[in-house]
Structures are given as structure tokens and as C-alpha cells.
Scaffold this motif. Structure first.
Motif, short mmCIF file in Angstrom:
data_model
loop_
_atom_site.label_atom_id
_atom_site.label_comp_id
_atom_site.label_asym_id
_atom_site.label_seq_id
_atom_site.Cartn_x
_atom_site.Cartn_y
_atom_site.Cartn_z
N VAL A 174 2.31 11.10 3.17
CA VAL A 174 1.39 10.30 3.98
C VAL A 174 1.69 8.81 3.83
O VAL A 174 1.59 8.05 4.79
N SER A 175 2.09 8.40 2.64
CA SER A 175 2.37 6.98 2.41
C SER A 175 3.47 6.45 3.32
O SER A 175 3.46 5.28 3.68
N TRP A 176 4.40 7.29 3.70
CA TRP A 176 5.53 6.80 4.50
C TRP A 176 5.53 7.30 5.94
O TRP A 176 6.13 6.68 6.81
N PHE A 177 4.88 8.43 6.23
CA PHE A 177 4.95 8.99 7.57
C PHE A 177 3.75 8.64 8.45
O PHE A 177 3.83 8.79 9.67
N PHE A 203 3.78 10.09 -7.20
CA PHE A 203 4.69 10.44 -8.29
C PHE A 203 3.92 10.78 -9.56
O PHE A 203 4.32 11.65 -10.33
N GLY A 204 2.81 10.08 -9.78
CA GLY A 204 1.96 10.40 -10.93
C GLY A 204 1.39 11.81 -10.83
O GLY A 204 1.39 12.57 -11.80
N PHE A 205 0.91 12.16 -9.64
CA PHE A 205 0.42 13.53 -9.43
C PHE A 205 1.54 14.55 -9.61
O PHE A 205 1.32 15.63 -10.18
N LEU A 206 2.74 14.23 -9.14
CA LEU A 206 3.86 15.15 -9.31
C LEU A 206 4.20 15.34 -10.78
O LEU A 206 4.49 16.45 -11.23
N ALA A 207 4.18 14.26 -11.55
CA ALA A 207 4.50 14.36 -12.99
C ALA A 207 3.44 15.19 -13.72
O ALA A 207 3.78 16.08 -14.52
N VAL A 208 2.16 14.90 -13.46
CA VAL A 208 1.08 15.66 -14.10
C VAL A 208 1.14 17.12 -13.67
O VAL A 208 0.98 18.04 -14.49
N GLY A 209 1.39 17.34 -12.39
CA GLY A 209 1.46 18.72 -11.89
C GLY A 209 2.61 19.50 -12.48
O GLY A 209 2.46 20.67 -12.83
N ALA A 210 3.77 18.86 -12.60
CA ALA A 210 4.91 19.55 -13.18
C ALA A 210 4.66 19.89 -14.64
O ALA A 210 4.98 21.00 -15.10
N TYR A 211 4.08 18.97 -15.38
CA TYR A 211 3.78 19.24 -16.79
C TYR A 211 2.74 20.34 -16.92
O TYR A 211 2.87 21.22 -17.77
N ILE A 220 0.84 -1.20 0.00
CA ILE A 220 0.00 0.00 0.00
C ILE A 220 0.87 1.25 0.00
O ILE A 220 0.58 2.23 -0.68
N ARG A 221 1.97 1.22 0.74
CA ARG A 221 2.86 2.38 0.79
C ARG A 221 3.51 2.64 -0.57
O ARG A 221 3.62 3.78 -1.01
N VAL A 222 3.94 1.59 -1.25
CA VAL A 222 4.56 1.76 -2.56
C VAL A 222 3.52 2.23 -3.59
O VAL A 222 3.81 3.13 -4.40
N LEU A 223 2.31 1.67 -3.56
CA LEU A 223 1.27 2.11 -4.48
C LEU A 223 0.88 3.57 -4.22
O LEU A 223 0.65 4.33 -5.17
N GLY A 224 0.81 3.96 -2.97
CA GLY A 224 0.53 5.36 -2.65
C GLY A 224 1.64 6.28 -3.12
O GLY A 224 1.39 7.39 -3.59
N THR A 225 2.88 5.81 -3.03
CA THR A 225 4.01 6.60 -3.51
C THR A 225 3.96 6.73 -5.03
O THR A 225 4.21 7.81 -5.57
N LEU A 226 3.63 5.65 -5.73
CA LEU A 226 3.52 5.72 -7.19
C LEU A 226 2.40 6.66 -7.60
O LEU A 226 2.55 7.42 -8.57
N LEU A 227 1.29 6.63 -6.88
CA LEU A 227 0.21 7.57 -7.14
C LEU A 227 0.69 9.01 -6.94
O LEU A 227 0.41 9.89 -7.75
N GLY A 273 -0.86 17.86 -4.04
CA GLY A 273 -1.44 16.53 -3.83
C GLY A 273 -0.39 15.43 -3.94
O GLY A 273 -0.44 14.45 -3.19
N GLY A 274 0.55 15.56 -4.86
CA GLY A 274 1.60 14.56 -5.00
C GLY A 274 2.52 14.51 -3.80
O GLY A 274 2.87 13.43 -3.30
#
Length: 91
Positions: free
Chosen positions: A66-69, A24-32, A15-22, A59-60
Motif C-alpha cells: 500500500v505504501s508504494w502502490f 518491514f517491522g511487521f515482516l520481521a516480527v511475523g517471521a520470528y 510517508i511512503r518510506v515510513l510505511g515501508t519501514l513499518l 500485515g507487513g
């Protein structure tokens, strides 16, 4: 809360890794969205995409943090409530 009290939790790794990937997806979309528009795009559309990008970046960062802390992810990333779902009838 002191910064020294921050601890990275490693239980529930899937769950932590999937939340992190989610996140990172928000970070990529947000940066673009925030930085990807050029002068060919109308000014109003650039402004709107910029603010959407900033929101997605926030959000990213939130999703990765939250996924890790957070010690208990049962209420953060969606899980089916007890007694509901395809196999169970509501209580």
C-alpha cells in the motif's frame, strides 16, 4: 485490474518510506513468530505464535504494498482530521 496497470507512486516520499519501514517491522516480527519457536516451547504456544506470525506477515506485505502502490495515502496512514488536534478545536 490488470497487472500492467500497477504503478509505483513516488509522491509523499517520507510517508511512503515510513510505511515501508513499518511493514518491514511487521515482516520481521511475523517471521520470528512464525518460524522462531523451537521444541522447548509447548505445542499450543508454537501454534498460536505461528498463526500470529502469519497474520503479521500478511500485515507487513500489505503495509509495504500500500505504501508504494496507492496513489493517495491521505486516508491510509493516519493523519489528523481537519479541525481537530492540539491546536485546533473541533468544527
Amino acid at each position: 485490474m490488470y497487472l500492467a496497470d500497477v504503478r509505483i507512486h513516488t509522491n509523499q516520499p517520507a510517508i511512503r518510506v515510513l510505511g515501508t519501514l513499518l511493514g518491514f517491522g511487521f515482516l520481521a516480527v511475523g517471521a520470528y513468530a512464525a518460524f522462531g519457536a523451537d521444541d522447548a516451547v509447548p505445542a499450543l504456544a508454537r501454534e498460536r505464535s505461528g498463526w500470529f506470525g502469519i497474520t503479521a506477515l500478511i500485515g507487513g506485505v500489505w503495509a509495504v504494498a500500500v505504501s508504494w502502490f496507492d496513489a493517495d495515502l491521505s486516508g491510509v496512514w493516519c493523519r489528523s482530521p481537519r479541525g481537530t488536534g492540539a491546536d485546533n478545536e473541533p468544527n
